[in-house]
Design a protein around this motif. Structure first.
Motif, mmCIF file in Angstrom:
data_model
loop_
_atom_site.group_PDB
_atom_site.id
_atom_site.type_symbol
_atom_site.label_atom_id
_atom_site.label_comp_id
_atom_site.label_asym_id
_atom_site.label_seq_id
_atom_site.Cartn_x
_atom_site.Cartn_y
_atom_site.Cartn_z
ATOM 1 N N UNK A 1 42.147 -20.932 22.637
ATOM 2 C CA UNK A 1 41.288 -22.176 21.746
ATOM 3 C C UNK A 1 40.923 -21.547 20.425
ATOM 4 N N UNK A 2 40.998 -22.625 19.482
ATOM 5 C CA UNK A 2 40.870 -22.231 18.098
ATOM 6 C C UNK A 2 41.885 -21.864 17.395
ATOM 7 N N UNK A 3 42.935 -21.668 17.847
ATOM 8 C CA UNK A 3 44.306 -21.373 17.248
ATOM 9 C C UNK A 3 44.751 -22.544 16.574
ATOM 10 N N UNK A 4 45.449 -22.081 15.155
ATOM 11 C CA UNK A 4 46.202 -22.954 14.402
ATOM 12 C C UNK A 4 47.417 -23.150 15.012
ATOM 13 N N UNK A 5 48.109 -24.398 15.155
ATOM 14 C CA UNK A 5 49.450 -24.631 15.774
ATOM 15 C C UNK A 5 50.026 -25.361 14.714
ATOM 16 N N UNK A 6 51.430 -24.887 14.433
ATOM 17 C CA UNK A 6 52.187 -25.545 13.275
ATOM 18 C C UNK A 6 53.412 -26.400 14.345
ATOM 19 N N UNK A 7 53.574 -27.659 14.157
ATOM 20 C CA UNK A 7 54.431 -28.435 14.925
ATOM 21 C C UNK A 7 55.613 -28.649 13.931
ATOM 22 N N UNK A 8 56.734 -28.033 14.122
ATOM 23 C CA UNK A 8 57.608 -27.920 13.497
ATOM 24 C C UNK A 8 58.605 -29.201 13.496
ATOM 25 N N UNK A 9 58.405 -30.291 12.917
ATOM 26 C CA UNK A 9 59.013 -31.364 12.848
ATOM 27 C C UNK A 9 60.834 -31.189 12.708
ATOM 28 N N UNK B 1 44.129 -25.853 18.502
ATOM 29 C CA UNK B 1 43.759 -25.948 20.085
ATOM 30 C C UNK B 1 42.356 -25.931 20.051
ATOM 31 N N UNK B 2 41.767 -26.888 21.026
ATOM 32 C CA UNK B 2 40.462 -27.161 21.254
ATOM 33 C C UNK B 2 40.157 -26.449 22.429
ATOM 34 N N UNK B 3 41.237 -25.855 23.270
ATOM 35 C CA UNK B 3 40.775 -25.047 24.419
ATOM 36 C C UNK B 3 41.956 -24.297 24.528
ATOM 37 N N UNK B 4 41.899 -23.128 25.546
ATOM 38 C CA UNK B 4 43.154 -22.180 25.812
ATOM 39 C C UNK B 4 44.217 -23.452 26.345
ATOM 40 N N UNK B 5 45.620 -23.215 25.799
ATOM 41 C CA UNK B 5 46.430 -24.036 26.414
ATOM 42 C C UNK B 5 47.822 -23.295 26.433
ATOM 43 N N UNK C 1 50.804 -18.908 26.057
ATOM 44 C CA UNK C 1 49.356 -19.196 26.288
ATOM 45 C C UNK C 1 48.820 -19.221 24.651
ATOM 46 N N UNK C 2 48.410 -19.975 24.167
ATOM 47 C CA UNK C 2 47.723 -20.274 22.956
ATOM 48 C C UNK C 2 46.145 -20.383 22.835
ATOM 49 N N UNK D 1 43.848 -31.163 21.259
ATOM 50 C CA UNK D 1 44.338 -30.682 20.011
ATOM 51 C C UNK D 1 43.660 -31.628 19.011
ATOM 52 N N UNK D 2 43.045 -30.800 17.969
ATOM 53 C CA UNK D 2 42.431 -31.660 16.685
ATOM 54 C C UNK D 2 43.501 -31.815 15.588
ATOM 55 N N UNK D 3 43.333 -32.856 14.864
ATOM 56 C CA UNK D 3 44.269 -33.065 13.659
ATOM 57 C C UNK D 3 43.326 -32.908 12.422
ATOM 58 N N UNK D 4 42.003 -32.239 12.513
ATOM 59 C CA UNK D 4 41.048 -32.207 11.377
ATOM 60 C C UNK D 4 41.526 -31.129 10.484
#
Length: 412
Positions: free
Chosen positions: A310-318, A297-301, A307-308, A61-64
């Motif tokens: 690659x390239x999807x935005x993912x919100x980590x709901x703290x 997501x930098x790859x299919x994960x 299944x998410x 995963x990227x934080x960019x």
């Protein structure tokens, strides 16, 4: 395993779930712990362990692009400012390895135990000065009159910026958030005004770095100039100011609000029944100022059995993870000091754990300790449920928290 494209269809962060998203996420943790939100255009991860796993997976995963994106079509001139306002370098929170570690090592020098220890007396002096003035009147707006100016002036002290200029940073912060969370009905003229403010913010950062190049001091900005390329030093300045104070101010406001409604109320803080350190940590857990942050997501994960692509935005709901029943007993109850082996995620986890956490904790502790002394009879003027700005995932009160400096008399 859930398929890509499955959607909640109902999450509404601007209206139905704007003020209280916790109930929706409580249900989601049980029925669809990883779901796609059309309104956020992202996959939402709701459970503590799944979020922790993503935070530890720097290769996947990227934080960019960790901040929210506007869903409105921005005017071209606004787009230009957004792309260029702090130059061509990225702030610390948007850096992936290995560049992240190098910049973080420099930024961290501003938040060592020695620096925090030297800053605390100044923070107390700022808090006492503000509270002395506020306690002399019958009432005040907690966020606008105390929480924001206190936290911002402390952060500016750490950075070596004159505290007399604090009000413009609050305006620039609001304008930055307004652009990041702009929706289809946002007035284009409002966005253009925000972009002008953002350009001013960037120009200030460039002037500040240029000044420190000529006249270095013993402060964090000078360390940035000394140890980083100029373009990278400039990019760090707005984030250090905005993230440093605004999250602490919102946490302080919601923590006080939740404590005055809890058993024992503010009196429990004054008499020591509730320890200030415990109150700080519970305030951060119970209603953290940033409900979540994004990853790409930098790859299919696979996350939590879903299944998410690659390239999807993912919100980590703290905010959801901090109330995960699997990790926190009775999580929807505000109860400082209740033992739990699980650390909250208000500051994140892993390599991107908030570098300013020591300063944030110190500011919260000092503010509450000084308030305990200066305002022993602190009372909210209104106990109705608060409303929040439509700036998800940023949690910012819209309704004022008006504080009475003395408890009202109880009629017989």
């Amino acid at each position: 395993m859930a398929e890509p494209g499955s959607t909640d269809g109902v999450f509404d962060p601007r209206h139905a779930h704007r003020d209280d998203p916790f109930g929706f996420f409580r249900d989601a943790r049980c029925t669809r712990p990883v779901f796609y939100s059309e309104s956020l255009r992202a996959w939402c991860v709701t459970r503590y362990d799944d979020i922790a796993a993503v935070l530890r997976d720097q290769d996947g995963f990227s934080v960019r692009e960790h901040n929210p994106r506007p869903t409105a079509t921005l005017p071209p001139e606004v787009e230009h400012v957004v792309a260029a306002w702090r130059g061509d370098a990225l702030p610390l929170g948007s850096l992936d390895p290995p560049e992240h570690a190098r910049v973080r090592a420099v930024v961290r020098t501003g938040f060592t135990r020695r620096v925090i220890g030297n800053t605390e007396p100044r923070a107390r002096a700022i808090a006492r000065r503000l509270l002395r003035r506020l306690a002399a009147g019958p009432a005040f707006d907690f966020a606008e009159d105390f929480a924001k100016p206190f936290t911002l002036m402390v952060v500016l002290r750490v950075l070596g910026i004159p505290t007399s200029t604090y009000q413009r940073f609050d305006t620039w912060t609001d304008q930055r958030i307004r652009i990041m969370t702009a929706r289809e009905d946002t007035d284009p003229e409002v966005l253009r005004a925000c972009a002008r403010g953002l350009a001013d913010y960037g120009a200030f950062a460039k002037r500040l770095i240029a000044h420190r190049l000529l006249r270095p001091r013993d402060d964090l900005i000078s360390a940035l100039v000394r140890d980083l390329p100029v373009r990278q030093a400039i990019a760090q300045v707005p984030t250090l100011i905005t993230a440093g104070y605004r999250t602490a101010a919102e946490t302080l406001t919601t923590t006080v609000w939740n404590q005055v409604r809890a058993p024992g109320g503010w009196a429990a803080v004054v008499d020591g029944s509730v320890r200030v350190d415990d109150l700080v940590e519970e305030g951060l857990r119970y209603d953290c100022p940033i409900f979540g942050m994004y990853r790409t997501a930098l790859r299919d994960v696979e996350i939590g059995g879903t299944r998410v692509p690659a390239g999807s935005r993912v919100l980590l709901a703290y905010g959801s993870a901090n109330r995960d029943e699997a990790r926190f007993p009775d999580p929807d109850r505000f109860h400082p000091g209740h033992p739990t082996p699980t650390p909250h995620l208000a500051f994140g986890l892993g390599e991107h754990f908030c570098v300013g956490a020591p300063l944030g904790r110190m500011m919260l502790r000092v503010a509450l300790e000084e308030m305990r002394t200066a305002l022993p009879r602190l009372t909210p003027a209104d106990l109705s449920e608060p409303t929040y700005h439509p700036t998800f995932p940023f949690r910012a009160r819209q309704s004022a928290l008006k504080i009475l400096t003395t408890a009202p008399e109880v009629k017989a």
